[in-house]
Write an enzyme that holds these catalytic residues in place. Sequence first.
Site, PDB file in Angstrom:
ATOM      1  N   TRP A 210     -13.727  -1.225  -1.106  1.00  0.00           N
ATOM      2  CA  TRP A 210     -12.756  -1.810   0.125  1.00  0.00           C
ATOM      3  C   TRP A 210     -13.143  -3.047   0.598  1.00  0.00           C
ATOM      4  O   TRP A 210     -14.249  -3.436   0.918  1.00  0.00           O
ATOM      5  CB  TRP A 210     -12.971  -0.614   1.097  1.00  0.00           C
ATOM      6  CG  TRP A 210     -12.145  -0.966   2.403  1.00  0.00           C
ATOM      7  CD1 TRP A 210     -10.744  -0.573   2.482  1.00  0.00           C
ATOM      8  CD2 TRP A 210     -12.617  -1.571   3.374  1.00  0.00           C
ATOM      9  NE1 TRP A 210     -10.218  -0.980   3.586  1.00  0.00           N
ATOM     10  CE2 TRP A 210     -11.341  -1.490   4.043  1.00  0.00           C
ATOM     11  CE3 TRP A 210     -13.654  -2.292   3.786  1.00  0.00           C
ATOM     12  CZ2 TRP A 210     -11.272  -2.315   5.535  1.00  0.00           C
ATOM     13  CZ3 TRP A 210     -13.680  -3.028   5.023  1.00  0.00           C
ATOM     14  CH2 TRP A 210     -12.603  -2.962   6.022  1.00  0.00           C
TER      15      TRP A 210
ATOM     16  N   ARG B 199     -11.210   8.217   4.027  1.00  0.00           N
ATOM     17  CA  ARG B 199     -11.705   7.233   3.294  1.00  0.00           C
ATOM     18  C   ARG B 199     -11.516   7.715   1.769  1.00  0.00           C
ATOM     19  O   ARG B 199     -12.055   8.881   1.527  1.00  0.00           O
ATOM     20  CB  ARG B 199     -13.168   6.780   3.681  1.00  0.00           C
ATOM     21  CG  ARG B 199     -13.688   5.543   2.881  1.00  0.00           C
ATOM     22  CD  ARG B 199     -14.803   4.862   3.182  1.00  0.00           C
ATOM     23  NE  ARG B 199     -14.792   4.089   4.470  1.00  0.00           N
ATOM     24  CZ  ARG B 199     -14.160   2.694   4.707  1.00  0.00           C
ATOM     25  NH1 ARG B 199     -13.493   2.167   3.567  1.00  0.00           N
ATOM     26  NH2 ARG B 199     -14.001   2.325   5.812  1.00  0.00           N
TER      27      ARG B 199
ATOM     28  N   HIS C 262      -5.383   9.190   6.787  1.00  0.00           N
ATOM     29  CA  HIS C 262      -6.207   9.866   5.920  1.00  0.00           C
ATOM     30  C   HIS C 262      -7.562   9.413   5.943  1.00  0.00           C
ATOM     31  O   HIS C 262      -7.890   8.551   6.646  1.00  0.00           O
ATOM     32  CB  HIS C 262      -5.414   9.297   4.597  1.00  0.00           C
ATOM     33  CG  HIS C 262      -5.781   7.669   4.099  1.00  0.00           C
ATOM     34  ND1 HIS C 262      -6.828   7.287   3.527  1.00  0.00           N
ATOM     35  CD2 HIS C 262      -4.724   6.768   4.786  1.00  0.00           C
ATOM     36  CE1 HIS C 262      -6.731   5.954   3.729  1.00  0.00           C
ATOM     37  NE2 HIS C 262      -5.610   5.452   4.363  1.00  0.00           N
TER      38      HIS C 262
ATOM     39  N   ASP D 256       0.571   3.921   1.618  1.00  0.00           N
ATOM     40  CA  ASP D 256       0.643   4.619   2.881  1.00  0.00           C
ATOM     41  C   ASP D 256       1.370   4.041   4.135  1.00  0.00           C
ATOM     42  O   ASP D 256       1.179   4.354   5.212  1.00  0.00           O
ATOM     43  CB  ASP D 256      -0.864   5.314   3.449  1.00  0.00           C
ATOM     44  CG  ASP D 256      -1.797   3.896   3.192  1.00  0.00           C
ATOM     45  OD1 ASP D 256      -1.220   2.923   3.294  1.00  0.00           O
ATOM     46  OD2 ASP D 256      -2.946   3.999   3.593  1.00  0.00           O
TER      47      ASP D 256
ATOM     48  N   GLU E 289     -10.199  -8.633  -0.222  1.00  0.00           N
ATOM     49  CA  GLU E 289      -9.323  -9.076  -1.217  1.00  0.00           C
ATOM     50  C   GLU E 289      -8.084  -9.501  -0.581  1.00  0.00           C
ATOM     51  O   GLU E 289      -7.549 -10.849  -0.969  1.00  0.00           O
ATOM     52  CB  GLU E 289      -8.873  -8.055  -2.501  1.00  0.00           C
ATOM     53  CG  GLU E 289      -7.825  -6.970  -2.024  1.00  0.00           C
ATOM     54  CD  GLU E 289      -8.184  -6.260  -0.816  1.00  0.00           C
ATOM     55  OE1 GLU E 289      -9.445  -6.021  -0.414  1.00  0.00           O
ATOM     56  OE2 GLU E 289      -7.388  -5.408  -0.422  1.00  0.00           O
ATOM     57  N   ASP E 290      -7.761  -9.131   0.235  1.00  0.00           N
ATOM     58  CA  ASP E 290      -6.511  -9.649   1.158  1.00  0.00           C
ATOM     59  C   ASP E 290      -6.820 -10.788   1.862  1.00  0.00           C
ATOM     60  O   ASP E 290      -5.782 -11.927   2.023  1.00  0.00           O
ATOM     61  CB  ASP E 290      -5.899  -8.531   2.111  1.00  0.00           C
ATOM     62  CG  ASP E 290      -6.967  -7.989   3.077  1.00  0.00           C
ATOM     63  OD1 ASP E 290      -8.031  -8.086   2.735  1.00  0.00           O
ATOM     64  OD2 ASP E 290      -6.480  -7.235   3.995  1.00  0.00           O
TER      65      ASP E 290
ATOM     66  N   MET F  88       1.531   3.885   9.280  1.00  0.00           N
ATOM     67  CA  MET F  88       0.416   4.322   8.424  1.00  0.00           C
ATOM     68  C   MET F  88       0.224   6.089   8.057  1.00  0.00           C
ATOM     69  O   MET F  88       0.057   6.464   9.270  1.00  0.00           O
ATOM     70  CB  MET F  88      -0.739   3.789   8.192  1.00  0.00           C
ATOM     71  CG  MET F  88      -1.636   3.752   7.074  1.00  0.00           C
ATOM     72  SD  MET F  88      -3.458   3.197   7.496  1.00  0.00           S
ATOM     73  CE  MET F  88      -4.101   4.605   7.623  1.00  0.00           C
TER      74      MET F  88
ATOM     75  N   ASP G 214       0.918  -1.114   0.018  1.00  0.00           N
ATOM     76  CA  ASP G 214      -0.011  -0.145   0.098  1.00  0.00           C
ATOM     77  C   ASP G 214       0.822   1.330   0.092  1.00  0.00           C
ATOM     78  O   ASP G 214       1.931   0.985   0.527  1.00  0.00           O
ATOM     79  CB  ASP G 214      -0.856  -0.133   1.259  1.00  0.00           C
ATOM     80  CG  ASP G 214      -1.923  -0.869   1.051  1.00  0.00           C
ATOM     81  OD1 ASP G 214      -2.184  -1.665   0.045  1.00  0.00           O
ATOM     82  OD2 ASP G 214      -2.988  -1.213   2.197  1.00  0.00           O
TER      83      ASP G 214
END
Length: 351
Positions: free
Chosen positions: A264, A299, A297, A204, A267-268, A294, A202
């Site tokens: 969102w 959404r 931020h 971030d 998937e992981d 991280m 990712d």
Amino acid sequence: MRDPNVNFNFLHKTCTLVVLLCCLHICVTVVYYVRSQQQNHQNPRKLDGHAGTSEAITEVPKSSSTLLTFNITVTEKDVQLEKCPDPSPLLVGPLRIEFSNPVSLEQTTNENPALQMGGRFKPKDCIALQKVAIIIPFRKRDEHLKFWLYYLHPILQRQQLDYGVYVINQDGEETFNRAKLLNVGYAEALKEYDYECFVFSDVDLIPMDDRNTYKCFNQPRHLSVSMDKFGFRLPYNQYFGGVSSMSKDQYLKINGFPNNYWGWGGEDDDIYNRLSSKGMVISRPNGVIGKCRMIRHERDQKNDPNPQRFDRIAHTRETMHTDGINSLSYNVVKVEKNKLFTKITVDVGKQ
Ligand code: UDH
Ligand code: NGS
């Protein structure tokens, strides 16, 4: 009384003999001189005083073709590097990571002069243990990308990896699809170089310790195991989100990642299910080396929680053989390269 003619004759003969002897001496001297000059011309190093012992001199090649061989041997010796030591001796351990002061691409470029176009690097004094493609799923996170590049490039160079950074940018305004972008990154990176390891990160997430090496292991690796937002622990044992790595073999064994998780979440977990269905276990660094921050931020737009995710992860074992790298389709819209990364903008379609 002696006859004067007899005296003259004797003197004449003696003089002739002396002249002949002188001529003979001159001839012998000239012959030796010429021969020694010829030898010097054939083998000049014999007299130059640098060649060392006479054995060394006899090894010096004489024809021009063997001279060329001699030069090539020296060059080969120069490039015959050893494998880099594992772990890298350049690592420093815990790092201070903070996001209060913005960083610019220009600053990061100037501070990393060893980078090649496209965000590529390999150590110059040793052969990297692995060729690693780093794949970042991306859309409209430019400020995060600047921090990622600022922190990660020095770390990855200290880890002595042969690496490239690929930012896979989802074109358009349709719902985001993280896992499909990761599949695209795998396919596109392999078109460029013979990568053997893939790190999926990712944009971030920044490691807080450079001993957390961004490479592959005997088992699929979860690298972001100790995130600040989860109080520096795993949110659950099967968690495989954030940053992970897989060898080409490991990735292909699970047919890559799912292409149909739009929005969102989940998937992981699907990727975790794929790995566990193939009998693989997750390798992880310990909770100290695996610490990471991280960048906070809000959404993102067009990445709302996917309502189908629970149903999908319940059926991974049935769907994984037909949904994955073997069914991937997309269109590359644009490829841009600078010193820090390769940005591939792709149309991944829509739900
Ligand atoms: N990503 C983008 N752009 C987007 C969406 C996602 O670049 O619009 C990429 C990015 O690399 C991100 C990754 O996909 O780090 C994963 O995105 P995510 O939304 O699944 O995960 P993240 O941890 O955010 O970034 C989770 C929701 C946070 C809500 C916070 C409310 N305060
Ligand atoms: C789980 C999600 C994962 C996600 C993890 C952490 O609930 O995709 O939370 O999310 N799984 C499902 O929804 C099925 S995070 O807190 O980072 O936004 O990665």
